[in-house]
Design a protein around this motif. Structure first.
Motif, PDB file in Angstrom:
ATOM      1  N   GLU A 104       0.756  -1.223   0.030  1.00 51.66           N
ATOM      2  CA  GLU A 104       0.054  -0.142   0.005  1.00 51.66           C
ATOM      3  C   GLU A 104       0.883   1.209  -0.133  1.00 51.66           C
ATOM      4  N   MET A 105       2.053   1.092   0.761  1.00 57.82           N
ATOM      5  CA  MET A 105       2.659   2.274   0.920  1.00 57.82           C
ATOM      6  C   MET A 105       3.506   2.541  -0.380  1.00 57.82           C
ATOM      7  N   GLN A 106       3.919   1.716  -1.126  1.00 58.36           N
ATOM      8  CA  GLN A 106       4.498   1.758  -2.394  1.00 58.36           C
ATOM      9  C   GLN A 106       3.529   2.378  -3.695  1.00 58.36           C
ATOM     10  N   CYS A 107       2.495   2.542  -3.434  1.00 61.26           N
ATOM     11  CA  CYS A 107       1.531   3.040  -4.508  1.00 61.26           C
ATOM     12  C   CYS A 107       1.190   4.491  -3.949  1.00 61.26           C
ATOM     13  N   LYS A 108       1.529   4.940  -2.693  1.00 57.79           N
ATOM     14  CA  LYS A 108       1.295   6.233  -2.170  1.00 57.79           C
ATOM     15  C   LYS A 108       2.205   7.188  -2.740  1.00 57.79           C
ATOM     16  N   ASN A 109       1.813   8.488  -2.940  1.00 60.48           N
ATOM     17  CA  ASN A 109       2.506   9.510  -3.696  1.00 60.48           C
ATOM     18  C   ASN A 109       3.742   9.900  -2.721  1.00 60.48           C
ATOM     19  N   THR A 110       4.933  10.278  -3.380  1.00 66.29           N
ATOM     20  CA  THR A 110       6.164  10.676  -2.483  1.00 66.29           C
ATOM     21  C   THR A 110       5.773  11.888  -1.772  1.00 66.29           C
ATOM     22  N   LYS A 111       5.029  12.720  -2.145  1.00 61.04           N
ATOM     23  CA  LYS A 111       4.670  13.963  -1.162  1.00 61.04           C
ATOM     24  C   LYS A 111       3.944  13.561   0.151  1.00 61.04           C
ATOM     25  N   SER A 112       3.374  12.486   0.082  1.00 65.03           N
ATOM     26  CA  SER A 112       2.587  12.188   1.441  1.00 65.03           C
ATOM     27  C   SER A 112       3.624  11.375   2.532  1.00 65.03           C
ATOM     28  N   PHE A 113       4.769  11.467   2.282  1.00 64.02           N
ATOM     29  CA  PHE A 113       5.834  10.724   2.946  1.00 64.02           C
ATOM     30  C   PHE A 113       6.668  11.737   3.780  1.00 64.02           C
ATOM     31  N   SER A 114       7.087  11.644   4.859  1.00 64.53           N
ATOM     32  CA  SER A 114       7.826  12.347   5.694  1.00 64.53           C
ATOM     33  C   SER A 114       9.422  12.456   5.002  1.00 64.53           C
ATOM     34  N   GLY A 115      10.212  13.341   5.434  1.00 63.06           N
ATOM     35  CA  GLY A 115      11.670  13.240   5.002  1.00 63.06           C
ATOM     36  C   GLY A 115      12.389  11.921   5.204  1.00 63.06           C
ATOM     37  N   GLY A 116      12.115  11.477   6.222  1.00 67.09           N
ATOM     38  CA  GLY A 116      12.989  10.324   6.472  1.00 67.09           C
ATOM     39  C   GLY A 116      12.461   9.111   5.613  1.00 67.09           C
ATOM     40  N   TRP A 117      11.031   8.922   5.314  1.00 72.70           N
ATOM     41  CA  TRP A 117      10.828   8.000   4.495  1.00 72.70           C
ATOM     42  C   TRP A 117      11.219   8.267   3.031  1.00 72.70           C
ATOM     43  N   ARG A 118      11.264   9.569   2.491  1.00 76.68           N
ATOM     44  CA  ARG A 118      11.656   9.971   1.243  1.00 76.68           C
ATOM     45  C   ARG A 118      13.386   9.583   0.922  1.00 76.68           C
ATOM     46  N   MET A 119      13.884   9.624   2.128  1.00 72.08           N
ATOM     47  CA  MET A 119      15.246   9.226   2.302  1.00 72.08           C
ATOM     48  C   MET A 119      15.365   7.775   1.773  1.00 72.08           C
ATOM     49  N   ARG A 120      14.480   6.984   2.477  1.00 75.04           N
ATOM     50  CA  ARG A 120      14.248   5.501   1.949  1.00 75.04           C
ATOM     51  C   ARG A 120      14.187   5.292   0.544  1.00 75.04           C
ATOM     52  N   ILE A 121      13.194   6.049  -0.040  1.00 75.57           N
ATOM     53  CA  ILE A 121      13.158   6.086  -1.445  1.00 75.57           C
ATOM     54  C   ILE A 121      14.351   6.469  -2.211  1.00 75.57           C
ATOM     55  N   ALA A 122      15.146   7.403  -1.725  1.00 70.76           N
ATOM     56  CA  ALA A 122      16.317   7.702  -2.491  1.00 70.76           C
ATOM     57  C   ALA A 122      17.396   6.510  -2.398  1.00 70.76           C
ATOM     58  N   LEU A 123      17.326   5.738  -1.275  1.00 67.83           N
ATOM     59  CA  LEU A 123      18.306   4.956  -1.072  1.00 67.83           C
ATOM     60  C   LEU A 123      17.889   3.548  -2.037  1.00 67.83           C
ATOM     61  N   ALA A 124      16.503   3.344  -2.034  1.00 67.80           N
ATOM     62  CA  ALA A 124      15.990   2.498  -2.797  1.00 67.80           C
ATOM     63  C   ALA A 124      16.284   2.673  -4.422  1.00 67.80           C
ATOM     64  N   ARG A 125      16.279   3.860  -4.914  1.00 68.37           N
ATOM     65  CA  ARG A 125      16.495   4.319  -6.235  1.00 68.37           C
ATOM     66  C   ARG A 125      17.964   3.902  -6.484  1.00 68.37           C
ATOM     67  N   ALA A 126      18.662   4.293  -5.373  1.00 66.69           N
ATOM     68  CA  ALA A 126      20.174   4.199  -5.743  1.00 66.69           C
ATOM     69  C   ALA A 126      20.606   2.549  -5.815  1.00 66.69           C
ATOM     70  N   LEU A 127      19.924   1.831  -4.912  1.00 66.53           N
ATOM     71  CA  LEU A 127      20.239   0.177  -4.969  1.00 66.53           C
ATOM     72  C   LEU A 127      19.752  -0.236  -6.445  1.00 66.53           C
ATOM     73  N   PHE A 128      18.504   0.412  -6.808  1.00 67.73           N
ATOM     74  CA  PHE A 128      17.953  -0.224  -8.043  1.00 67.73           C
ATOM     75  C   PHE A 128      18.931   0.108  -9.255  1.00 67.73           C
ATOM     76  N   ILE A 129      19.345   1.199  -9.396  1.00 65.99           N
ATOM     77  CA  ILE A 129      20.399   1.891 -10.357  1.00 65.99           C
ATOM     78  C   ILE A 129      21.549   0.976 -10.346  1.00 65.99           C
ATOM     79  N   GLU A 130      22.057   0.634  -9.001  1.00 67.33           N
ATOM     80  CA  GLU A 130      23.491  -0.194  -9.105  1.00 67.33           C
ATOM     81  C   GLU A 130      24.274   0.613  -9.855  1.00 67.33           C
ATOM     82  N   PRO A 131      24.980   1.605  -9.425  1.00 72.39           N
ATOM     83  CA  PRO A 131      26.021   2.643 -10.107  1.00 72.39           C
ATOM     84  C   PRO A 131      27.284   1.860  -9.931  1.00 72.39           C
ATOM     85  N   ASP A 132      28.339   2.157 -10.569  1.00 74.82           N
ATOM     86  CA  ASP A 132      29.724   1.663 -10.577  1.00 74.82           C
ATOM     87  C   ASP A 132      30.352   2.062  -9.435  1.00 74.82           C
ATOM     88  N   LEU A 133      29.936   3.247  -8.434  1.00 73.00           N
ATOM     89  CA  LEU A 133      30.644   3.505  -7.508  1.00 73.00           C
ATOM     90  C   LEU A 133      29.236   4.019  -6.275  1.00 73.00           C
TER      91      LEU A 133
END
Length: 295
Positions: free
Chosen positions: A190-219
């Motif tokens: 249910e949370m995954q389907c919620k808009n990012t604006k509905s989350f606190s800063g801490g939860w949006r940091m988790r989304i940023a971390l999820a994006r980084a893990l999904f991207i899998e950059p060189d470094l």
């Protein structure tokens, strides 16, 4: 306001990082060798004349007292401001939360795969155009000139190319992988389907971390990644990073976390970087022995 302005300036100076499908089957970036570099902030030297080699696939813990320049070093690397970092090296510094808007948490992560998003949008547009052309042929109705000029065969050929590319980049598996990463960071379906604006800063940091893990950059550069995580998410992140196939540097004050995920320790002290093999406990024992011999 000063913090927001600083973050905007930092983002402006950092190359955008997205999922890179050109290296499917293996990355072209291996070891990164930075020689005789310094990091200066506000006229103050934080790091002076340091040579550092980051070996491919190693997991580094960056430690040192507060204010010694750990975050500044990560920022300089993310901005490619240090000689020796290849221009084509994708470096992602997870420091700022994602923007709160109408995009869902899941789609925010998926949007990091720009090629997939663009291909799927083009597929939808061409598919609709093809339906319109077929309907026009059946009903003998005239379409506007922009549609009438389109060659049906060329549309079908382009769609075939898109389908092949989507299959090549494993586009069908992307949503499940993104959802799995978010679930690991304690996002319910249910949370995954919620808009990012509905989350606190801490939860949006988790989304940023999820994006980084999904991207899998060189470094991958992580600055206190466990600060906004609950115990379940911390344990999941430890397991995920243990299997990380590329290189990362993590700054953390969580001793057990460092002991679990790092293979090497970089100690920033006296404007110099010293490298140690092993986890954080091994680093401390090695330093204690060195200090004892000096005494």
């Amino acid at each position: 306001q000063m913090h927001v302005a600083e973050m905007e300036a930092l983002r402006a100076g950092m190359p955008p990082v997205y999922v890179n499908h050109s290296n499917v089957g293996g990355t072209t970036i291996r070891d990164i060798h930075m020689e005789n570099f310094s990091v200066t902030v506000g006229g103050r030297d934080l790091i002076q004349d340091v040579t550092l080699t980051l070996a491919f696939g190693r997991h580094y813990g960056l430690v040192g007292r507060n204010g010694t320049g750990k975050t500044s070093l990560l920022r300089a690397m993310a901005q490619h401001a240090i000689d020796g970092i290849p221009k084509n090296c994708q470096i992602l510094h997870v420091e700022q939360e994602v923007t709160g808007d109408d995009t869902t948490a899941l789609q925010c992560v998926l949007n990091a795969d720009v090629e997939r998003v663009q291909l799927m949008q083009e597929e939808a547009q061409l598919g609709q155009l093809l339906k319109d052309l077929e309907y026009e042929a059946e009903s003998k109705q005239s379409l506007d000139k922009s549609k009438g000029d389109v060659d049906k065969d060329s549309i079908s050929k382009r769609l075939e190319e898109i389908y092949k590319r989507l299959e090549f980049i494993d586009a069908d598996a992307a949503e499940a992988r993104a959802a799995s990463i978010l679930a690991g960071l304690s996002f319910t379906p249910e949370m995954q389907c919620k808009n990012t604006k509905s989350f606190s800063g801490g939860w949006r940091m988790r989304i940023a971390l999820a994006r980084a893990l999904f991207i899998e950059p060189d470094l991958l550069l992580l600055d206190e990644p466990t600060n906004h995580l609950d115990l379940h998410a911390v344990l999941w992140l430890e397991t995920y990073l243990l299997k990380w196939p590329k290189t990362f540097i993590v700054v953390s004050h969580a001793r057990e976390f460092l002991n679990t995920v790092v293979t090497d320790v970089l100690h920033l002290h006296g404007k110099k970087l010293h490298a140690y093999k092993g986890d954080y406990d091994t680093f401390e024992r090695t330093r204690e022995r060195s200090t004892s011999r000096i005494r």
